[in-house]
Motif scaffolding. Sequence first.
Motif, PDB file in Angstrom:
ATOM      1  N   SER A   1       3.394   2.731  -9.808  1.00 23.48           N
ATOM      2  CA  SER A   1       3.426   1.711  -8.760  1.00 23.48           C
ATOM      3  C   SER A   1       3.931   0.399  -9.312  1.00 23.48           C
ATOM      4  CB  SER A   1       2.031   1.485  -8.166  1.00 23.48           C
ATOM      5  OG  SER A   1       2.060   0.376  -7.268  1.00 23.48           O
TER       6      SER A   1
ATOM      7  N   TYR B   1       0.402   1.862 -14.819  1.00 27.84           N
ATOM      8  CA  TYR B   1       0.969   2.103 -13.492  1.00 27.84           C
ATOM      9  C   TYR B   1       2.456   1.759 -13.367  1.00 27.84           C
ATOM     10  CZ  TYR B   1      -3.930   2.565 -12.094  1.00 27.84           C
ATOM     11  OH  TYR B   1      -5.247   2.951 -11.995  1.00 27.84           O
TER      12      TYR B   1
ATOM     13  N   MET C   1      -3.047   3.868  -5.736  1.00 27.64           N
ATOM     14  CA  MET C   1      -2.965   4.627  -6.994  1.00 27.64           C
ATOM     15  C   MET C   1      -4.280   4.530  -7.777  1.00 27.64           C
ATOM     16  SD  MET C   1      -0.097   6.143  -6.887  1.00 27.64           S
ATOM     17  CE  MET C   1      -0.382   6.194  -5.101  1.00 27.64           C
TER      18      MET C   1
ATOM     19  N   LYS D   1       6.781   4.568 -15.203  1.00 28.80           N
ATOM     20  CA  LYS D   1       6.848   5.877 -14.551  1.00 28.80           C
ATOM     21  C   LYS D   1       6.730   7.022 -15.542  1.00 28.80           C
ATOM     22  CE  LYS D   1       9.242   7.962 -10.638  1.00 28.80           C
ATOM     23  NZ  LYS D   1      10.341   7.785  -9.660  1.00 28.80           N
TER      24      LYS D   1
ATOM     25  N   GLY E   1       3.379   8.724 -14.192  1.00 31.69           N
ATOM     26  CA  GLY E   1       3.667   9.903 -13.371  1.00 31.69           C
ATOM     27  C   GLY E   1       3.428   9.653 -11.898  1.00 31.69           C
ATOM     28  N   LYS E   2       2.570  10.444 -11.279  1.00 27.48           N
ATOM     29  CA  LYS E   2       2.301  10.311  -9.841  1.00 27.48           C
ATOM     30  C   LYS E   2       1.579   9.015  -9.499  1.00 27.48           C
ATOM     31  CE  LYS E   2       2.041  15.307  -8.964  1.00 27.48           C
ATOM     32  NZ  LYS E   2       1.180  16.430  -8.492  1.00 27.48           N
TER      33      LYS E   2
ATOM     34  N   HIS F   1      -6.657   6.958  -6.534  1.00 19.79           N
ATOM     35  CA  HIS F   1      -6.316   8.328  -6.920  1.00 19.79           C
ATOM     36  C   HIS F   1      -6.332   8.546  -8.437  1.00 19.79           C
ATOM     37  CE1 HIS F   1      -4.707   8.297  -2.762  1.00 19.79           C
ATOM     38  NE2 HIS F   1      -5.005   9.583  -2.802  1.00 19.79           N
TER      39      HIS F   1
END
Length: 432
Positions: free
Chosen positions: A178, A167, A187, A170, A174-175, A190
């Motif tokens: 955090s 997490y 996150m 980056k 990715g998305k 998801h």
Amino acid sequence: MKLNIIATVLLAFSVSTFAVDYPVLSHTSPENVGFDIKKLGKLDTWVTNQVQAGYSGMNILIIKDNKIVLQKAWGEAKKYDGSRLMAVPIHATTSTMYDLASNTKMYATNFALQKLVYEGKIDVNDLVSKHISGFGDTPEDNIKGKSTLRISDILHHVAGFPADPQYPNKNVAGKLFSQDKSTTLEMIKHTPLQYRPGTQHIYSDVDYMILGFIIESVTGKPLDQYVENNIYKPLGLKHTVFNPLEKGFTQQQIAATELNGNTRDGVITFPNIRTETVWGQVHDEKAWYSMGGVSGHAGLFSDTSDIAVLMQVMLNGGGYGNVKLFDKKTVDEFTGSSKEDATFGLGWRVNGNASMTPTFGVLASSKTYGHTGWTGTLTAIDPINHMAIVILGNRPHSPVADPKSNPNVFVSGLLPAATYGWIVDQIYGALK
């Protein structure tokens, strides 16, 4: 009047008869519990040789029959400033605190869950969604199953989550990127499942991050506050904490880990990455950057004396002295092998077959359970032989051997044949 006297006598009799304290640890010589001191000496010599060959530092403690029979430190708690060897290193002592890495899962998260299960505040068959709002499947999920995940699925590592979504990095996450605790929870919700729950065993840090959030939801307290105030303090533990530098400890009391932050000597980078030697802060990236140092999967620091008490709690069936955290039924439930894989208990790893030899060796009983940690930690608890072993170390306090080919192999790594299981076997082999 006579009835009152009789009642008082009966009450006193019942208390004295049935109020039994749990065994507490004391020290004795190895010979007094059946060890061959010369054979144990071979282990001492071998560890000394590893330190002389470059291994950073290590503590080993052995419990047998409610007695601490060996407690020793080797090597350095800190011998590097960045990549530079220190002229005067800080030697490891038996009171040195170590980053427990994934042993956090057992001595923070599992202990908390075992206590909450015993108290009836959590059931291992509870749905995760009962305790974490918004946790469940979404229409865009390719693999579904989150809505029916139980706490036991998480504990058995069959929940479907990937091993490490990274997490805080980056470039990898990715998305799901955090570096904030509340964002990390979203996150996790998801994070796509990697496989259909129940079809594989994949050991995942995400599982224990979820369990940490469940404990916080049930108790209404941050994980560190709950375990420190409701488990460690009642047991009299003074060196078992998250974020030790924020709680009165100094760096000199703690073993250092990676030399150049989390960069693996310069080959890894992401926003806010540490570049100085990690010393007194949790090494694990998700725990530090994404969870503020406190996570269900990593972040706990301790020393061998405190871990000895926690291991004895398990051997005692849930208590220590006059403190009861849970009962033997709960211990048996969490440390029993799952039907799908004999090496997985509820969180605890179990010596269920030969695949666990690198962890528990070949001489420990099949009921032995415990866990390892990336920083160089192992606990092994054997209820059949009433014995327990803890190894604490700072394996990554060393240059990376070849950062580009494998950033997780360190120059100070133990020799190829030297696994945890080898050390455990030397200890068992010293029993007469």
